[in-house]
Design a protein around this motif. Structure first.
Motif, mmCIF file in Angstrom:
data_model
loop_
_atom_site.group_PDB
_atom_site.id
_atom_site.type_symbol
_atom_site.label_atom_id
_atom_site.label_comp_id
_atom_site.label_asym_id
_atom_site.label_seq_id
_atom_site.Cartn_x
_atom_site.Cartn_y
_atom_site.Cartn_z
ATOM 1 N N ILE A 1 0.879 -1.139 0.000
ATOM 2 C CA ILE A 1 0.039 0.036 -0.081
ATOM 3 C C ILE A 1 0.961 1.359 0.102
ATOM 4 O O ILE A 1 0.475 2.125 -0.891
ATOM 5 N N ILE A 2 1.986 1.345 0.839
ATOM 6 C CA ILE A 2 2.926 2.249 0.934
ATOM 7 C C ILE A 2 3.541 2.620 -0.532
ATOM 8 O O ILE A 2 3.573 3.734 -0.986
ATOM 9 N N SER B 1 0.269 2.934 -3.481
ATOM 10 C CA SER B 1 -0.849 3.745 -3.228
ATOM 11 C C SER B 1 -0.208 5.163 -2.849
ATOM 12 O O SER B 1 -0.581 6.407 -3.426
ATOM 13 N N VAL B 2 0.478 5.139 -1.866
ATOM 14 C CA VAL B 2 1.126 6.440 -1.346
ATOM 15 C C VAL B 2 2.192 7.033 -1.987
ATOM 16 O O VAL B 2 2.067 8.091 -2.460
ATOM 17 N N GLY C 1 1.129 6.072 -6.318
ATOM 18 C CA GLY C 1 -0.345 6.628 -6.597
ATOM 19 C C GLY C 1 -0.842 6.028 -7.659
ATOM 20 O O GLY C 1 -1.577 6.498 -8.369
ATOM 21 N N LEU D 1 -2.105 2.560 -7.673
ATOM 22 C CA LEU D 1 -3.190 1.677 -7.187
ATOM 23 C C LEU D 1 -4.004 2.134 -5.844
ATOM 24 O O LEU D 1 -3.470 2.866 -5.178
ATOM 25 N N PRO D 2 -5.319 1.763 -5.975
ATOM 26 C CA PRO D 2 -6.076 2.014 -4.662
ATOM 27 C C PRO D 2 -5.476 1.314 -3.361
ATOM 28 O O PRO D 2 -5.068 0.528 -3.494
ATOM 29 N N MET D 3 -5.860 2.041 -2.290
ATOM 30 C CA MET D 3 -5.143 1.485 -1.085
ATOM 31 C C MET D 3 -6.051 0.325 -0.720
ATOM 32 O O MET D 3 -5.672 -0.259 0.429
ATOM 33 N N MET E 1 -4.159 8.572 -9.583
ATOM 34 C CA MET E 1 -5.452 8.576 -8.395
ATOM 35 C C MET E 1 -5.754 9.595 -8.272
ATOM 36 O O MET E 1 -5.136 10.786 -7.727
ATOM 37 N N SER F 1 -1.806 9.612 1.158
ATOM 38 C CA SER F 1 -1.992 9.546 -0.326
ATOM 39 C C SER F 1 -3.082 10.184 -0.762
ATOM 40 O O SER F 1 -3.250 10.382 -2.106
ATOM 41 N N ASP G 1 -6.202 9.539 -0.649
ATOM 42 C CA ASP G 1 -7.406 8.766 -0.585
ATOM 43 C C ASP G 1 -8.494 9.116 0.322
ATOM 44 O O ASP G 1 -9.695 8.937 0.258
#
Lengths: 341, 551
Positions: free
Chosen positions: A175-176, A179-180, A183, A185-187, B21, B235, B237
């Motif tokens: 996720i880190i 996503s973070v 950016g 893929l969704p977390m 995103m 992020s 989100d």
């Protein structure tokens, strides 16, 4: 084959009820009380708590609670006010009449809560299973073919890593990264709930990438080692030597003799994997906020939501029994000697 | 290999066009803390449900973000001279989203539902309400059976419900589809979709009594895991959530975030059981007569309790849980957020292990056999801290206490107890020596009375009471009653009484009052009009989110 199937299904029935009985005993024996959790905030007076216990049937001995869960309590009058005389008819129909009861916490039918979440769990778990077995078998065959080469060593390293890394930690790291930091893929989640469109295949695919990868990694690791070992064992058999002696090509020997026989035990393991899908999805669903059964089960246990826990046990038991039956059938199908026994 | 390349290219083709995103310019995404239980405000106390139903069913008035005082909102009110009748006037233009006016009938229904046989979580909120009467369509009165200075705090939790959508006899109060699929709203947003375990999506209510929200769509997105939430706010989100200090420190990149921290509306403490845990008893029998409880073998000694406080350095706990901004040391059962009632002139005993050791020596607790553990009359100075790890600070408090108290001659065992078992056996069961715990009041508009259950002897009830220490002091009981029912409810006069309660419970070492953690309200920089206050009791933002903008 028909008799074999019938016999195995009959044998599964007591297994199912045995599982539910044991689960029920463990559940009610565990310390902690659903009423205490409900009345923790805000606190209630002792009279209110006692009334709640009686109306939920939690004042009854465990064996009676189990009977009510199994056959319902609509044939008895419930003493809600505690005066010693029942005045309200029970409303539960019991498992045998298709009623899994009502969740203590959600105050909704257990079946409804489960049916809302089963598709998500199956979607994640089955895709992960297919992915895990597909990649695992491929890597296992490669490792066997290139036995004692750098490819074999590389696959072994992948396998060890796959077994050793905790899914929870790996999930967070991915996720880190994806996503973070990147950016891309969704977390988490199964879809973008902010989106007001309908089903979107590409979006679903993106949401599934990380959880499927983490979920299937352990399967890949196990299956690849399993397949490698089985193939190497089969290659040492007399009939393989005979096949070579007949002048068959490597490709024919591998695909038609070695791989086919080596995959029989692997195929039977698929059934066991189906049976453990539910337990395997718990951590993945927690990390990736996947709206499936796993999170429901965990929260039900923590909240001592007895009907919901038992409903989940029923689903888990059915999946496990189907998995085992599937294994048996597959084995019997692939190896006729089993049917004859 | 060629096949692999083709597959990889196809996958990339699907993923890459969507790889950026993007935050939606018309949708704010707020962290949901879990799956919601119900949309019925009277049936649950869980925070996730509160986040959802508070957008649909309006509270009668607002809570000032900074003072915590009740301020006019959907209603304004007057109080009769005897303080027993509160008359509320509803905004004349307020309507439900189906066009039906929000009327007195809606609140009369709401309060009467709680007072009926229906099982709700707000029964204590109406305990002193004698009746609720409709004066006219837009006016109603709440009549009390006795003076209650915390009544506005209690009423703030009772929301308007659409009486025209529910059976007048409350027969569908638990089962109405309104609680699983609410198709009406009197709040700032209207529900579009509820996906269990995923979240809820709302659209702005154009008929909201305080004006149409400036952000067209709002999503409560379930992110159950704290560590994932930390990543989500970085992020982008998530646009808004809140953290305690230890988690806030884990945010590595704060460049795209705005944040403010305030003391939480709660009190944390390490409870010493004054009574024998082997024989838990309530303070009063069924006839209401006081019960002489068997004293705890060591914590019934005031010197032991005081020494245990002096030998415990709360600053170590605070710094572990969030550095310099982790929280504020606490004195007594009033939270510092309620500035008007908190006596800041009292301080905790200073961290003084030598002084603690001397106090124990003086009280006769000495290590006569040289094993490092003191004893008196054959009773060792030994106890167990039972704790749940549902919150990090419980575990930290237990570990720090064990380490520091053993240094002055205590023998401290730790016992980790699973949460459900903890509530049953420890919190309500009172079968423990010492335990770290917290109390967060429980109502939207806070009042010091919310926290008094910790020290009220009438709450020392095995199986259901909040006074888990079995602290019994008739003087404190009388002061609690006095502060709650003071004629005129003058805040300054009430504050004087709460000052006394703080002082007495501190002197008695009713509990080891530990600290109040800081709460960090964190939002993405694109959120405008973001103006959090200390009285945003976790979900207080729901009253103000309609004023937020997205840049």
């Amino acid at each position: 084959m028909g008799k074999f199937v019938f016999r195995r299904v009959l044998q599964a029935i007591p297994t199912f009820f045995g599982i539910t009985a044991i689960a029920f005993i463990i559940m009610v024996s565990a310390p902690g009380d659903p009423i205490a959790l409900i009345t923790f905030n805000p606190t209630r007076d002792a009279v209110s708590i006692a009334r709640m216990e009686r109306s939920l049937g939690l004042d009854q001995p465990p064996i009676i609670q189990y009977v009510y869960w199994l056959v319902g309590n609509d044939w008895v009058m419930i003493d809600v006010d505690g005066d010693g005389a029942g005045e309200t008819p029970g409303i539960r129909h019991g498992l045998l009449r298709g009623d899994l009861g009502q969740s203590i916490r959600f105050k909704q039918p257990v079946l409804k809560l489960i049916l809302e979440r089963i598709p998500a769990t199956l979607q994640l778990a089955l895709v992960s299973l297919v992915f895990g077995y597909g990649i695992g078998i491929g890597l296992g065959v490669l490792a066997a073919v290139f036995h004692k080469t750098w490819i074999d060593w590389l696959i072994r390293v992948i396998s060890v890593i796959g077994n050793a890394i905790p899914p929870f930690w790996l999930g967070l790291v991915l996720i880190i990264i994806f996503s973070v930091q990147l950016g891309v893929l969704p977390m988490g989640g199964m879809r973008d709930i902010a989106s007001r469109g309908g089903f979107n295949l590409a979006e679903t695919f993106r949401h599934m990438l990380l959880p499927v990868f983490v979920f299937s990694l352990n399967t890949v690791a196990f299956v690849s080692r399993f397949v490698r070992t089985e193939i190497l064992e089969v290659l040492a058999q007399d009939y393989v030597r005979t096949a070579y002696a007949k002048g068959l090509t490597n490709r024919t020997v591998w695909l038609h003799h070695a791989a086919k026989n080596a995959l029989i035990p692997v195929a039977t393991y698929v059934g066991v994997s189906v049976g453990t899908l539910l337990s395997g999805s718990v951590i993945i669903e927690q990390v990736f906020d996947w709206p499936g059964m796993g999170r429901l089960v965990v929260n039900a246990v923590f909240n001592r939501d007895y009907p919901l826990v038992m409903g989940s046990v029923v689903v888990g038991a059915i999946m496990f029994i189907i998995g085992i039956l599937f294994s048996d059938f597959l084995y019997a199908l692939l190896d006729p000697r089993i049917r004859l026994k | 290999m060629k096949r692999l390349l083709v597959i990889f290219t196809l996958l990339a083709a699907v993923v890459m066009p969507l790889s950026v995103m993007a935050q939606s310019p018309d949708t704010i995404v707020i962290r949901g803390f879990g799956n919601i239980v119900t949309f019925n405000p009277h049936m649950t106390t869980d925070g996730a449900s509160y986040q959802a139903y508070s957008l649909l069913f309006p509270a009668p008035f607002l809570t000032d973000s900074f003072t915590g005082q009740a301020v006019p909102g959907l209603t304004s009110w007057t109080i009769s001279e005897d303080g027993l009748t509160y008359t509320f006037s509803i905004d004349p233009d307020a309507v439900w989203s189906d066009g039906t006016p929000i009327t007195a009938d809606d609140m009369v229904y709401s309060i009467n539902a709680i007072k009926s046989d229906v099982d709700t979580v707000l029964e204590q909120n109406v305990a002193l309400i004698d009746s609720v009467n409709k004066i006219d369509n837009k006016t109603y009165e709440v009549v009390l059976s006795g003076n209650d200075c915390s009544i506005l705090s209690n009423l703030s939790a009772i929301r308007f419900l659409p009486a025209h959508k529910l059976a007048a006899d409350f027969s569908d109060f638990e089962t109405s589809s309104l609680w699983t699929n609410p198709d009406i709203s009197g709040g700032s947003y209207i529900l579009e979709e509820w996906a269990p375990d995923e979240g809820q999506r709302f659209r702005a209510n154009p008929d909201h009594w305080a004006g149409e929200p400036k952000i067209p769509f709002l999503v409560n997105r379930v992110v159950g895991d704290q560590a994932v939430a930390v990543q989500g706010i970085q992020s982008g989100d998530l646009d808004y959530t809140y953290f305690q200090g230890d988690l806030f420190q884990q945010i590595a990149d704060k460049s795209n975030l705005q944040y403010q921290s305030f003391s939480a509306l709660q009190v944390n403490f390490l409870s010493f059981n004054w009574a024998d845990p082997a024989n838990p008893q309530s303070a009063y029998d069924e006839a209401g007569n006081p019960v002489e409880q068997t004293p705890h073998p060591i914590f019934s000694d005031p010197a032991v309790r005081k020494a245990a406080v002096m030998a415990f350095n709360i600053d170590d706990v605070i710094s572990t849980l969030g550095g310099a901004e982790g929280g504020t040391p606490l004195v007594g059962p009033v939270t510092p957020v309620l500035t008007w009632a908190y006596n800041s002139s009292i301080s905790r005993p200073a961290y003084d292990p030598e002084g603690a050791a001397a106090l124990l020596e003086e009280a006769g607790w000495v290590d006569s056999n040289g094993d490092g553990v003191r004893e008196k009359d054959g009773v060792p100075l030994a106890f167990t801290i039972s704790y749940s790890n549902i919150l990090q600070h419980f575990e930290t408090t237990a570990l720090v206490a064990q380490d520091q108290l053993e240094a002055v001659g205590f023998d401290v065992e730790l016992e980790l107890v699973e949460w459900a078992n903890y509530i049953d056996q420890i919190y309500f069961g009172q079968a423990y020596d010492a335990t770290p715990m917290s109390n967060s009041g429980g109502t939207q508009t806070p009042d010091p009375n919310d926290f008094m259950t910790l020290v009220d002897s009438h709450e020392d009830i095995v199986g259901s009471g909040n006074n888990l220490a079995s602290y019994v002091n008739p003087e404190v009981d009388a002061l609690i009653d006095q502060a709650r029912s003071l004629p005129g409810c003058d805040p300054a006069a009430r504050a004087e009484i709460y000052y006394q309660i703080q002082q007495i419970t501190q002197d008695d070492v009713a509990y080891n009052w530990t600290y109040v953690p800081n709460i960090f309200h964190v939002a993405n920089n694109r959120v405008g009009n973001f103006n959090p206050g200390p009285a945003w009791v976790y979900y207080g933002y729901t009253s103000y989110v309609h004023e937020w903008t997205l840049q």
